[in-house]
Design an enzyme around this catalytic site. Structure first.
Site, PDB file in Angstrom:
ATOM      1  CE1 TYR A   1       0.292  28.480  15.687  1.00  0.00           C
ATOM      2  CE2 TYR A   1      -1.881  29.321  15.718  1.00  0.00           C
ATOM      3  CZ  TYR A   1      -0.740  29.459  16.049  1.00  0.00           C
ATOM      4  OH  TYR A   1      -0.282  30.782  16.262  1.00  0.00           O
TER       5      TYR A   1
ATOM      6  N   GLY B   1      -2.233  23.340  10.153  1.00  0.00           N
ATOM      7  CA  GLY B   1      -0.775  23.347   9.648  1.00  0.00           C
ATOM      8  C   GLY B   1      -0.066  23.394  11.067  1.00  0.00           C
TER       9      GLY B   1
ATOM     10  N   GLY C   1       3.425  29.071   6.388  1.00  0.00           N
ATOM     11  CA  GLY C   1       2.245  28.700   5.946  1.00  0.00           C
ATOM     12  C   GLY C   1       1.528  29.771   5.107  1.00  0.00           C
ATOM     13  CB  VAL C   2      -2.262  30.553   5.246  1.00  0.00           C
ATOM     14  CG1 VAL C   2      -3.277  31.603   4.867  1.00  0.00           C
ATOM     15  CG2 VAL C   2      -3.056  29.245   5.096  1.00  0.00           C
ATOM     16  CG  ASP C   3       0.450  34.975   8.972  1.00  0.00           C
ATOM     17  OD1 ASP C   3       0.119  35.946   8.524  1.00  0.00           O
ATOM     18  OD2 ASP C   3       0.880  34.836  10.302  1.00  0.00           O
TER      19      ASP C   3
HETATM   20  N1  AR6 Z   1      -3.155  28.508   0.614  1.00  0.00           N
HETATM   21  C1  AR6 Z   1      -4.189  27.560   1.082  1.00  0.00           C
HETATM   22  N2  AR6 Z   1      -3.749  26.814   2.311  1.00  0.00           N
HETATM   23  C2  AR6 Z   1      -2.609  26.803   2.502  1.00  0.00           C
HETATM   24  C3  AR6 Z   1      -1.555  27.674   2.012  1.00  0.00           C
HETATM   25  C4  AR6 Z   1      -2.021  28.453   0.987  1.00  0.00           C
HETATM   26  N3  AR6 Z   1      -0.988  29.146   0.410  1.00  0.00           N
HETATM   27  N4  AR6 Z   1      -0.328  27.521   2.755  1.00  0.00           N
HETATM   28  C5  AR6 Z   1      -0.576  26.495   3.614  1.00  0.00           C
HETATM   29  N5  AR6 Z   1      -1.897  26.023   3.428  1.00  0.00           N
HETATM   30  P1  AR6 Z   1      -1.050  27.322   8.659  1.00  0.00           P
HETATM   31  P2  AR6 Z   1      -2.054  27.294  11.358  1.00  0.00           P
HETATM   32  C6  AR6 Z   1      -2.941  25.340   4.367  1.00  0.00           C
HETATM   33  O1  AR6 Z   1       0.423  26.566   9.089  1.00  0.00           O
HETATM   34  O2  AR6 Z   1      -2.060  25.920  11.682  1.00  0.00           O
HETATM   35  C7  AR6 Z   1       1.788  30.570  10.892  1.00  0.00           C
HETATM   36  O3  AR6 Z   1       3.350  30.549  10.938  1.00  0.00           O
HETATM   37  C8  AR6 Z   1      -1.847  24.133   5.296  1.00  0.00           C
HETATM   38  O4  AR6 Z   1      -1.537  23.199   4.415  1.00  0.00           O
HETATM   39  O5  AR6 Z   1      -0.695  28.321   7.652  1.00  0.00           O
HETATM   40  O6  AR6 Z   1      -3.315  27.837  11.823  1.00  0.00           O
HETATM   41  C9  AR6 Z   1       1.284  31.600  11.641  1.00  0.00           C
HETATM   42  O7  AR6 Z   1       2.029  32.966  11.837  1.00  0.00           O
HETATM   43  C10 AR6 Z   1      -2.678  23.991   6.255  1.00  0.00           C
HETATM   44  O8  AR6 Z   1      -3.790  22.767   5.908  1.00  0.00           O
HETATM   45  O9  AR6 Z   1      -1.999  27.609  10.067  1.00  0.00           O
HETATM   46  C11 AR6 Z   1       0.732  30.957  12.800  1.00  0.00           C
HETATM   47  O10 AR6 Z   1       1.799  31.249  13.783  1.00  0.00           O
HETATM   48  C12 AR6 Z   1      -3.598  25.383   6.582  1.00  0.00           C
HETATM   49  O11 AR6 Z   1      -3.268  25.967   5.492  1.00  0.00           O
HETATM   50  C13 AR6 Z   1       0.704  29.553  12.774  1.00  0.00           C
HETATM   51  O12 AR6 Z   1       1.334  29.335  11.223  1.00  0.00           O
HETATM   52  C14 AR6 Z   1      -3.259  26.088   7.900  1.00  0.00           C
HETATM   53  O13 AR6 Z   1      -1.655  26.003   8.170  1.00  0.00           O
HETATM   54  C15 AR6 Z   1      -0.796  29.375  12.140  1.00  0.00           C
HETATM   55  O14 AR6 Z   1      -0.846  27.834  12.119  1.00  0.00           O
END
Ligand code: AR6
Length: 179
Positions: free
Chosen positions: A129, A127, A38-40
């Protein structure tokens, strides 16, 4: 969509958080600060290894859920990355709201302490979580609006949503707040 509150601005946009030209980007991290998808994943890929090198040195113990830590921005346009740890959503009665609110508050406090004028957030916890988007949006927007009562250097809080659906959820939450 934009709203001015106490002289500060909350803005919503659809896009990629890693491309934002702001003073600080918020990462949706995990409590080990171990990287992931995801974002990370996107932030560490585009920002380069300096970011993880720094967080490993400065925060070997990681970061508790509901809080945040700060690092440099590596190769990203943003000078700072704020690594916020949102909760894994279970049933909505396991302290998720308070932890999600805490992650936003801690991030905004760090932005303020570091003199940032602009900060961009993803939809933390929605995402991997599993936090329901509409509920997360309400918490995120409420914390942003509350923070602007005493924002220090922070003038712009931008939520960068990855889909039109997510944008619509945040827009609904934003419409519900005063003024
Ligand atoms: N820009 C903006 N938003 C995004 C992007 C991007 N490049 N990529 C995904 N999203 P998530 P969490 C959205 O899974 O739920 C990781 O493995 C996505 O559609 O990134 O807090 C970490 O290491 C969603 O709506 O974060 C943790 O282990 C939102 O960003 C875990 O995931 C958050 O999705 C954290 O999970």
């Amino acid at each position: 969509m934009k709203k001015t509150i106490h002289g500060g601005t909350i803005e919503l946009t659809v896009g990629d958080i890693t491309l934002q030209a702001v003073d600080a980007i918020v990462n949706a991290a995990n409590s080990r600060l171990a990287g992931g998808g995801g974002v990370d994943g996107a932030i560490h890929r585009r920002g380069g290894p300096a970011i993880m090198d720094e967080t490993r040195k400065k925060y070997p113990q990681g970061c508790p859920t509901g809080s945040a830590v700060i690092s440099g921005g590596g190769k990203l346009k943003a000078g700072h990355i704020i690594h916020a740890v949102g909760p894994v959503y279970r049933d909505g009665r396991s302290g998720e709201t308070e932890k999600l609110a805490g992650a936003h508050r801690a991030s905004l406090e760090l932005a303020k302490e570091n003199g940032c004028a602009s900060v961009a957030f993803p939809a933390i916890s929605t995402g991997a979580y599993g936090y329901p988007l509409h509920e997360a949006a309400r918490v995120a927007i409420r914390e942003a609006a509350n923070f602007l009562a005493d924002p220090g250097s922070v003038q712009l809080i931008r939520f960068v949503l990855y889909s039109q659906d997510a944008y619509d959820g945040f827009a609904k939450a934003m419409e519900a707040i005063e003024p």
